[in-house]
Design an enzyme around this catalytic site. Structure first.
Site, PDB file in Angstrom:
ATOM      1  N   ARG A  25      47.666  55.976  65.901  1.00 32.01           N
ATOM      2  CA  ARG A  25      48.142  54.636  66.253  1.00 32.01           C
ATOM      3  C   ARG A  25      48.100  53.745  65.007  1.00 32.01           C
ATOM      4  O   ARG A  25      47.239  53.915  64.141  1.00 32.01           O
ATOM      5  CB  ARG A  25      47.257  54.043  67.353  1.00 32.01           C
ATOM      6  CG  ARG A  25      47.373  54.772  68.664  1.00 32.01           C
ATOM      7  CD  ARG A  25      46.342  54.296  69.687  1.00 32.01           C
ATOM      8  NE  ARG A  25      46.411  55.128  70.880  1.00 32.01           N
ATOM      9  CZ  ARG A  25      45.740  56.280  71.041  1.00 32.01           C
ATOM     10  NH1 ARG A  25      44.939  56.718  70.080  1.00 32.01           N
ATOM     11  NH2 ARG A  25      45.865  56.975  72.150  1.00 32.01           N
ATOM     12  N   LYS A  52      41.290  54.135  70.869  1.00 31.09           N
ATOM     13  CA  LYS A  52      41.677  53.543  72.145  1.00 31.09           C
ATOM     14  C   LYS A  52      40.799  54.050  73.291  1.00 31.09           C
ATOM     15  O   LYS A  52      40.363  53.276  74.134  1.00 31.09           O
ATOM     16  CB  LYS A  52      43.148  53.853  72.425  1.00 31.09           C
ATOM     17  CG  LYS A  52      43.650  53.289  73.724  1.00 31.09           C
ATOM     18  CD  LYS A  52      45.113  53.625  73.936  1.00 31.09           C
ATOM     19  CE  LYS A  52      45.604  53.107  75.265  1.00 31.09           C
ATOM     20  NZ  LYS A  52      47.001  53.451  75.488  1.00 31.09           N
ATOM     21  N   HIS A 115      54.379  52.006  66.260  1.00 23.73           N
ATOM     22  CA  HIS A 115      53.779  52.837  67.312  1.00 23.73           C
ATOM     23  C   HIS A 115      54.771  53.917  67.780  1.00 23.73           C
ATOM     24  O   HIS A 115      54.362  55.003  68.180  1.00 23.73           O
ATOM     25  CB  HIS A 115      53.337  51.982  68.502  1.00 23.73           C
ATOM     26  CG  HIS A 115      52.513  52.741  69.491  1.00 23.73           C
ATOM     27  ND1 HIS A 115      51.151  52.920  69.328  1.00 23.73           N
ATOM     28  CD2 HIS A 115      52.846  53.405  70.621  1.00 23.73           C
ATOM     29  CE1 HIS A 115      50.686  53.645  70.327  1.00 23.73           C
ATOM     30  NE2 HIS A 115      51.690  53.953  71.129  1.00 23.73           N
ATOM     31  N   ARG A 118      54.776  57.810  66.894  1.00 22.77           N
ATOM     32  CA  ARG A 118      54.072  58.800  67.733  1.00 22.77           C
ATOM     33  C   ARG A 118      55.031  59.411  68.753  1.00 22.77           C
ATOM     34  O   ARG A 118      54.990  60.604  69.012  1.00 22.77           O
ATOM     35  CB  ARG A 118      52.885  58.139  68.437  1.00 22.77           C
ATOM     36  CG  ARG A 118      51.758  57.784  67.505  1.00 22.77           C
ATOM     37  CD  ARG A 118      50.745  56.838  68.116  1.00 22.77           C
ATOM     38  NE  ARG A 118      50.176  57.232  69.374  1.00 22.77           N
ATOM     39  CZ  ARG A 118      49.141  58.057  69.527  1.00 22.77           C
ATOM     40  NH1 ARG A 118      48.557  58.589  68.460  1.00 22.77           N
ATOM     41  NH2 ARG A 118      48.667  58.339  70.716  1.00 22.77           N
ATOM     42  N   HIS A 141      45.293  62.079  73.103  1.00 24.96           N
ATOM     43  CA  HIS A 141      45.492  61.731  74.517  1.00 24.96           C
ATOM     44  C   HIS A 141      44.508  62.508  75.370  1.00 24.96           C
ATOM     45  O   HIS A 141      44.229  63.675  75.094  1.00 24.96           O
ATOM     46  CB  HIS A 141      46.914  62.077  74.969  1.00 24.96           C
ATOM     47  CG  HIS A 141      47.940  61.139  74.463  1.00 24.96           C
ATOM     48  ND1 HIS A 141      49.279  61.439  74.476  1.00 24.96           N
ATOM     49  CD2 HIS A 141      47.854  59.895  73.920  1.00 24.96           C
ATOM     50  CE1 HIS A 141      49.967  60.434  73.975  1.00 24.96           C
ATOM     51  NE2 HIS A 141      49.121  59.487  73.622  1.00 24.96           N
ATOM     52  N   TYR A 151      36.897  70.155  82.661  1.00 22.63           N
ATOM     53  CA  TYR A 151      36.597  71.561  82.362  1.00 22.63           C
ATOM     54  C   TYR A 151      37.183  72.065  81.039  1.00 22.63           C
ATOM     55  O   TYR A 151      36.662  73.003  80.458  1.00 22.63           O
ATOM     56  CB  TYR A 151      37.061  72.456  83.516  1.00 22.63           C
ATOM     57  CG  TYR A 151      36.156  72.333  84.702  1.00 22.63           C
ATOM     58  CD1 TYR A 151      34.965  73.060  84.774  1.00 22.63           C
ATOM     59  CD2 TYR A 151      36.444  71.457  85.736  1.00 22.63           C
ATOM     60  CE1 TYR A 151      34.107  72.930  85.847  1.00 22.63           C
ATOM     61  CE2 TYR A 151      35.591  71.325  86.829  1.00 22.63           C
ATOM     62  CZ  TYR A 151      34.428  72.059  86.873  1.00 22.63           C
ATOM     63  OH  TYR A 151      33.578  71.931  87.921  1.00 22.63           O
TER      64      TYR A 151
END
Length: 178
Positions: A25, A52, A115, A118, A141, A151
């Site tokens: 970012r 973030k 931005h 990305r 992310h 998991y």
């Protein structure tokens, strides 16, 4: 790439190039400190408080990203920031600096934003059939599926290293064919 011909503040030009190469970012680039980088191991350690999602994120650095760091490093010797403001080496580039530079290069805000680099990277990498889990890890992310997120603790580090090197090479190839 228009960024390579940008004749404004050298730190801002380097920040835009570095942004494109690292897929992070804009705020993470703006706030990057010299202490976060291990250039020998080619990794950028972004601390949780600057992310973030408030989780630390390690970014593999391609040879192209390391070259940009090498060019900008001497410009920030007396301060802790890698990409300091034109006004003070103690302050980061402003929040609007990268987008303002893109406008000066002739790009409208409906065409490209800092931005948006990305989005472009994700789109190109997905279209080239890179593993979506690796792309998402590069972008820092979190999995939207809470159970899978709980998991799956894979960091995909080796795949991310490979992807970032291939991404840097692809950007070089795209520049060569323009």
């Amino acid at each position: 790439m228009a960024i390579d011909e940008y004749d404004g503040w050298p730190t801002l030009k380097a920040a835009l190039q570095f942004l494109a190469l690292t897929c992070v970012r804009p705020g993470e680039v703006r706030g990057a400190t010299r202490a976060e980088f291990d250039q020998e191991k080619a990794v950028w350690h972004i601390p949780a408080e600057r992310m973030k999602m408030r989780a630390p994120h390690d970014v593999p650095l391609s040879k192209q990203a390391l070259r940009i760091l090498g060019e900008v490093w001497p410009l920030s010797e007396r301060g802790g920031l890698v990409f300091p403001s034109i006004r003070s080496i103690k302050r980061p580039l402003s929040e609007n600096a990268m987008n303002a530079a893109l406008r000066r290069m002739g790009y409208r805000k409906d065409e490209v934003t800092a931005h948006g680099f990305r989005v472009t990277a994700s789109t190109i990498l997905n279209a080239r059939n890179y593993d979506p889990d690796v792309i998402e890890a590069v972008l820092a992310h979190q999995d939207k599926n809470a159970i899978r997120r709980t998991y799956n603790r894979a960091s995909y580090w080796e795949q991310r290293v490979t992807l970032m090197h291939e991404w840097g090479d692809l950007l070089d190839a795209l520049k060569a064919h323009r």
